[in-house]
Write a protein that holds these residues in place. Structure first.
Motif, short mmCIF file in Angstrom:
data_model
loop_
_atom_site.label_atom_id
_atom_site.label_comp_id
_atom_site.label_asym_id
_atom_site.label_seq_id
_atom_site.Cartn_x
_atom_site.Cartn_y
_atom_site.Cartn_z
N PHE A 15 0.78 -1.45 0.16
CA PHE A 15 0.05 0.00 -0.26
C PHE A 15 1.03 1.59 -0.06
CE2 PHE A 15 -2.46 -3.19 2.35
CZ PHE A 15 -3.25 -4.26 1.72
N PRO A 16 1.94 1.60 -1.17
CA PRO A 16 2.96 2.87 -1.32
C PRO A 16 1.84 3.66 -1.61
CG PRO A 16 2.77 0.55 -3.04
CD PRO A 16 2.13 0.29 -1.92
N PHE A 17 2.08 5.20 -0.96
CA PHE A 17 1.21 6.41 -1.39
C PHE A 17 2.36 6.91 -2.69
CE2 PHE A 17 1.46 10.98 -0.95
CZ PHE A 17 -0.05 10.93 -0.94
N THR A 18 1.61 7.17 -2.90
CA THR A 18 1.93 7.59 -3.89
C THR A 18 1.89 9.40 -4.49
OG1 THR A 18 1.46 6.90 -5.88
CG2 THR A 18 3.19 5.33 -5.54
N GLU A 19 2.71 10.20 -5.53
CA GLU A 19 2.04 11.43 -5.76
C GLU A 19 3.09 12.14 -7.08
OE1 GLU A 19 3.68 13.86 -2.42
OE2 GLU A 19 5.81 13.81 -3.35
N THR A 26 6.24 10.60 -11.37
CA THR A 26 5.42 9.54 -9.89
C THR A 26 6.49 9.45 -9.14
OG1 THR A 26 3.45 9.19 -11.51
CG2 THR A 26 3.59 8.01 -9.51
N ILE A 28 7.25 7.35 -5.13
CA ILE A 28 6.67 7.11 -3.71
C ILE A 28 6.92 8.50 -2.58
CG2 ILE A 28 6.48 4.99 -2.19
CD1 ILE A 28 7.77 3.11 -4.75
N ALA A 29 6.25 8.68 -2.06
CA ALA A 29 5.92 9.74 -0.89
C ALA A 29 5.72 8.57 0.31
CB ALA A 29 4.74 10.12 -1.59
N ASP A 30 5.49 7.70 0.11
CA ASP A 30 5.72 6.33 1.46
C ASP A 30 5.76 5.69 1.27
OD1 ASP A 30 4.90 4.79 3.72
OD2 ASP A 30 5.14 7.16 4.72
N GLY A 32 4.67 2.75 2.20
CA GLY A 32 3.68 2.04 3.13
C GLY A 32 4.43 0.93 4.29
#
Length: 76
Positions: A15-19, A26, A28-30, A32
């Motif tokens: 469940f990575p958080f992308t921005e 794109t 990966i901001a976090d 997960g």
């Protein structure tokens, strides 16, 4: 130990958080939780319904044993 190597050893991020940047790239901001943590959580949910007479710390340890076994099978 870097977070990258920890995540790699633990099956990668779940469940990575992308921005998306202004140029459309794109990143990966976090990353997960680790996949190992996700597997352990799923195993813990099942174990906790079956074994109410065991301490939570013992169930948690067993859940990570299941998670490690799942990661090992997944990498075959």
């Amino acid at each position: 130990m870097s977070d990258d190597s920890r995540y790699e050893r633990a099956g990668g991020g779940a469940f990575p958080f992308t921005e998306q940047g202004p140029g459309g790239e794109t990143s990966i901001a976090d990353p997960g939780m680790t996949l190992r943590d996700w597997f352990a959580g799923q195993a813990m949910a099942g174990l906790s319904t079956l074994a109410t007479d065991f301490p939570a710390s013992e169930l948690a340890n067993d859940a990570y044993l299941f998670a490690d076994a799942m990661l090992k099978e997944r990498s075959k």
